[in-house]
Design a protein around this motif. Structure first.
Motif, PDB file in Angstrom:
ATOM      1  N   ARG A   1     -52.707 -50.077 -58.250  1.00 52.68           N
ATOM      2  CA  ARG A   1     -51.963 -51.308 -58.533  1.00 52.68           C
ATOM      3  C   ARG A   1     -50.462 -51.125 -58.730  1.00 52.68           C
ATOM      4  N   PHE A   2     -49.985 -49.876 -58.775  1.00 48.22           N
ATOM      5  CA  PHE A   2     -48.596 -49.648 -59.161  1.00 48.22           C
ATOM      6  C   PHE A   2     -47.887 -48.658 -58.245  1.00 48.22           C
ATOM      7  N   VAL A   3     -46.571 -48.788 -58.264  1.00 47.68           N
ATOM      8  CA  VAL A   3     -45.687 -47.834 -57.610  1.00 47.68           C
ATOM      9  C   VAL A   3     -44.763 -47.288 -58.698  1.00 47.68           C
ATOM     10  N   LEU A   4     -44.711 -45.975 -58.808  1.00 48.06           N
ATOM     11  CA  LEU A   4     -43.768 -45.315 -59.707  1.00 48.06           C
ATOM     12  C   LEU A   4     -42.713 -44.717 -58.787  1.00 48.06           C
ATOM     13  N   ARG A   5     -41.488 -45.189 -58.906  1.00 44.70           N
ATOM     14  CA  ARG A   5     -40.442 -44.784 -57.969  1.00 44.70           C
ATOM     15  C   ARG A   5     -39.168 -44.445 -58.719  1.00 44.70           C
ATOM     16  N   GLU A   6     -38.239 -43.821 -57.990  1.00 44.82           N
ATOM     17  CA  GLU A   6     -36.934 -43.529 -58.554  1.00 44.82           C
ATOM     18  C   GLU A   6     -36.241 -44.855 -58.914  1.00 44.82           C
ATOM     19  N   TYR A   7     -35.431 -44.796 -59.939  1.00 48.20           N
ATOM     20  CA  TYR A   7     -34.638 -45.969 -60.302  1.00 48.20           C
ATOM     21  C   TYR A   7     -33.573 -46.235 -59.257  1.00 48.20           C
TER      22      TYR A   7
ATOM     23  N   PHE B   1     -30.942 -41.917 -66.870  1.00 44.19           N
ATOM     24  CA  PHE B   1     -32.001 -41.835 -65.855  1.00 44.19           C
ATOM     25  C   PHE B   1     -31.408 -41.673 -64.458  1.00 44.19           C
ATOM     26  N   MET B   2     -30.357 -42.423 -64.172  1.00 47.14           N
ATOM     27  CA  MET B   2     -29.708 -42.337 -62.865  1.00 47.14           C
ATOM     28  C   MET B   2     -29.090 -40.949 -62.652  1.00 47.14           C
ATOM     29  N   THR B   3     -28.481 -40.397 -63.679  1.00 49.29           N
ATOM     30  CA  THR B   3     -27.863 -39.066 -63.589  1.00 49.29           C
ATOM     31  C   THR B   3     -28.913 -37.993 -63.342  1.00 49.29           C
ATOM     32  N   TRP B   4     -30.057 -38.099 -64.013  1.00 48.32           N
ATOM     33  CA  TRP B   4     -31.118 -37.101 -63.838  1.00 48.32           C
ATOM     34  C   TRP B   4     -31.539 -36.970 -62.379  1.00 48.32           C
ATOM     35  N   GLN B   5     -31.503 -38.066 -61.637  1.00 53.23           N
ATOM     36  CA  GLN B   5     -31.971 -38.056 -60.253  1.00 53.23           C
ATOM     37  C   GLN B   5     -31.156 -37.125 -59.359  1.00 53.23           C
ATOM     38  N   SER B   6     -29.925 -36.842 -59.738  1.00 45.96           N
ATOM     39  CA  SER B   6     -29.086 -35.992 -58.892  1.00 45.96           C
ATOM     40  C   SER B   6     -28.907 -34.583 -59.451  1.00 45.96           C
ATOM     41  N   GLU B   7     -29.550 -34.264 -60.561  1.00 42.77           N
ATOM     42  CA  GLU B   7     -29.423 -32.918 -61.124  1.00 42.77           C
ATOM     43  C   GLU B   7     -30.125 -31.893 -60.244  1.00 42.77           C
ATOM     44  N   ASN B   8     -29.561 -30.712 -60.217  1.00 45.75           N
ATOM     45  CA  ASN B   8     -30.157 -29.612 -59.466  1.00 45.75           C
ATOM     46  C   ASN B   8     -29.945 -28.324 -60.250  1.00 45.75           C
TER      47      ASN B   8
ATOM     48  N   TYR C   1     -37.622 -36.351 -64.994  1.00 46.59           N
ATOM     49  CA  TYR C   1     -38.044 -37.378 -64.046  1.00 46.59           C
ATOM     50  C   TYR C   1     -38.382 -38.630 -64.818  1.00 46.59           C
ATOM     51  N   GLN C   2     -37.672 -39.695 -64.556  1.00 49.45           N
ATOM     52  CA  GLN C   2     -37.959 -40.984 -65.162  1.00 49.45           C
ATOM     53  C   GLN C   2     -38.125 -41.977 -64.025  1.00 49.45           C
ATOM     54  N   PHE C   3     -39.261 -42.648 -63.990  1.00 45.15           N
ATOM     55  CA  PHE C   3     -39.601 -43.525 -62.875  1.00 45.15           C
ATOM     56  C   PHE C   3     -39.637 -44.985 -63.286  1.00 45.15           C
ATOM     57  N   ALA C   4     -39.191 -45.824 -62.387  1.00 38.97           N
ATOM     58  CA  ALA C   4     -39.357 -47.267 -62.530  1.00 38.97           C
ATOM     59  C   ALA C   4     -40.818 -47.577 -62.231  1.00 38.97           C
ATOM     60  N   VAL C   5     -41.435 -48.396 -63.059  1.00 43.76           N
ATOM     61  CA  VAL C   5     -42.819 -48.821 -62.839  1.00 43.76           C
ATOM     62  C   VAL C   5     -42.782 -50.223 -62.252  1.00 43.76           C
TER      63      VAL C   5
ATOM     64  N   VAL D   1     -41.489 -37.706 -67.270  1.00 42.18           N
ATOM     65  CA  VAL D   1     -41.676 -36.383 -67.862  1.00 42.18           C
ATOM     66  C   VAL D   1     -40.296 -35.741 -67.910  1.00 42.18           C
ATOM     67  N   ARG D   2     -39.978 -35.203 -69.086  1.00 44.63           N
ATOM     68  CA  ARG D   2     -38.626 -34.708 -69.327  1.00 44.63           C
ATOM     69  C   ARG D   2     -38.683 -33.304 -69.915  1.00 44.63           C
ATOM     70  N   ARG D   3     -37.992 -32.391 -69.252  1.00 45.40           N
ATOM     71  CA  ARG D   3     -37.952 -31.006 -69.717  1.00 45.40           C
ATOM     72  C   ARG D   3     -36.595 -30.657 -70.306  1.00 45.40           C
ATOM     73  N   ASP D   4     -35.893 -31.616 -70.826  1.00 40.46           N
ATOM     74  CA  ASP D   4     -34.571 -31.322 -71.356  1.00 40.46           C
ATOM     75  C   ASP D   4     -34.609 -30.513 -72.647  1.00 40.46           C
ATOM     76  N   SER D   5     -35.809 -30.237 -73.171  1.00 37.48           N
ATOM     77  CA  SER D   5     -35.926 -29.438 -74.381  1.00 37.48           C
ATOM     78  C   SER D   5     -35.746 -27.950 -74.107  1.00 37.48           C
ATOM     79  N   GLY D   6     -35.648 -27.560 -72.840  1.00 35.63           N
ATOM     80  CA  GLY D   6     -35.435 -26.158 -72.499  1.00 35.63           C
ATOM     81  C   GLY D   6     -36.668 -25.455 -71.971  1.00 35.63           C
ATOM     82  N   ALA D   7     -37.845 -25.862 -72.384  1.00 34.42           N
ATOM     83  CA  ALA D   7     -39.069 -25.238 -71.881  1.00 34.42           C
ATOM     84  C   ALA D   7     -39.270 -25.644 -70.423  1.00 34.42           C
TER      85      ALA D   7
END
Length: 178
Positions: free
Chosen positions: A7-13, A51-58, A63-67, A82-88
Motif C-alpha cells: 500500500r505504500f511507497v517509501l521514497r527519497e524526499y 533530511f535533504m542534506t543526508w541524501q547527498s552525503e558520501n 536514510y530518511q524516507f517520505a512515506v 534509519v540513521r547511523r549518525d551515532s558513529g556505529a
C-alpha cells in the motif's frame, strides 16, 4: 532509493515535500509526544533540510524516507528512516512517524516498519536497530513489541533494540506456522 509495499511507497524526499512535512509536523495533535524544543515551523524546516542534506552525503549513513500511499506517490503522509549518525556502522536508529490523520489506520505503521526493517537488514547489512519514544507513547511501544524490538531501558524515554538474528528468527517462526 525506493521501497515499495502493498500500500505504500517509501521514497527519497523531494524539495516539494517541505510544505506537507511542515504542515503535519506543526499540527498540535501530532505534537503530543514531542518536547517543546522539537516543535514549531522553524524546527520542522531545520529537520527537513537535514533530511535533504543526508541524501547527498558520501558515504551515506542516514536514510530518511517520505512515506506516501502507492496510489499517490507524491502525497506525503509521514516519514521513516534509519540513521547511523551515532558513529556505529553496523547499527542504526530506527524511526517512523505518520501524520495525525493516519494514526491507527489499518496497520499502516506495521506495514511500513516491516518494509523498512527488512530493507535495513538486507540492503544496509545492519546487525541491529535501536529506537526510542516518549514514555507516554503507548502506541509506539506496542508497535516496537510487535516488531520484535525488546525494551532495553527506560529513563525519561523508552529505549528499544532489535537484533537482526531476532528479526530473522521471528519471520522464520511465522513462515513455519503457515
Amino acid at each position: 532509493m525506493l521501497i515499495v509495499t502493498e500500500r505504500f511507497v517509501l521514497r527519497e524526499y523531494l524539495k516539494t515535500d517541505e510544505v506537507e512535512f511542515i504542515d503535519y509536523q506543526t499540527d498540535s495533535d501530532f505534537a503530543v509526544h514531542y518536547s517543546a524544543k522539537e516543535l514549531g515551523e522553524e524546527h520542522s524546516r531545520s529537520v527537513f533540510q537535514k533530511f535533504m542534506t543526508w541524501q547527498s552525503e558520501n558515504p551515506r549513513l542516514n536514510y530518511q524516507f517520505a512515506v506516501c500511499h502507492s496510489a499517490d506517490s507524491m502525497r506525503l503522509i509521514g516519514s521513516c528512516g534509519v540513521r547511523r549518525d551515532s558513529g556505529a556502522t553496523d547499527e542504526a536508529d530506527f524511526g517512523i512517524e505518520l501524520a495525525r490523520s493516519y494514526w491507527g489506520k489499518y496497520r499502516f505503521a506495521s506495514e511500513i516498519s516491516i518494509a523498512l526493517i527488512n530493507w535495513a537488514f538486507s540492503e544496509l547489512r545492519l546487525t541491529a536497530l535501536t529506537a526510542d519514544t516518549a514514555m507516554s507513547n503507548t502506541v509506539a511501544a506496542r508497535l516496537a513489541e510487535r516488531g520484535a524490538f525488546r525494551q532495553v531501558a527506560t529513563e525519561d524515554r523508552q529505549f528499544w533494540r532489535l537484533d537482526r538474528n531476532d528479526w530473522i528468527a521471528m519471520f522464520h517462526d511465522l513462515r513455519s506456522k503457515k
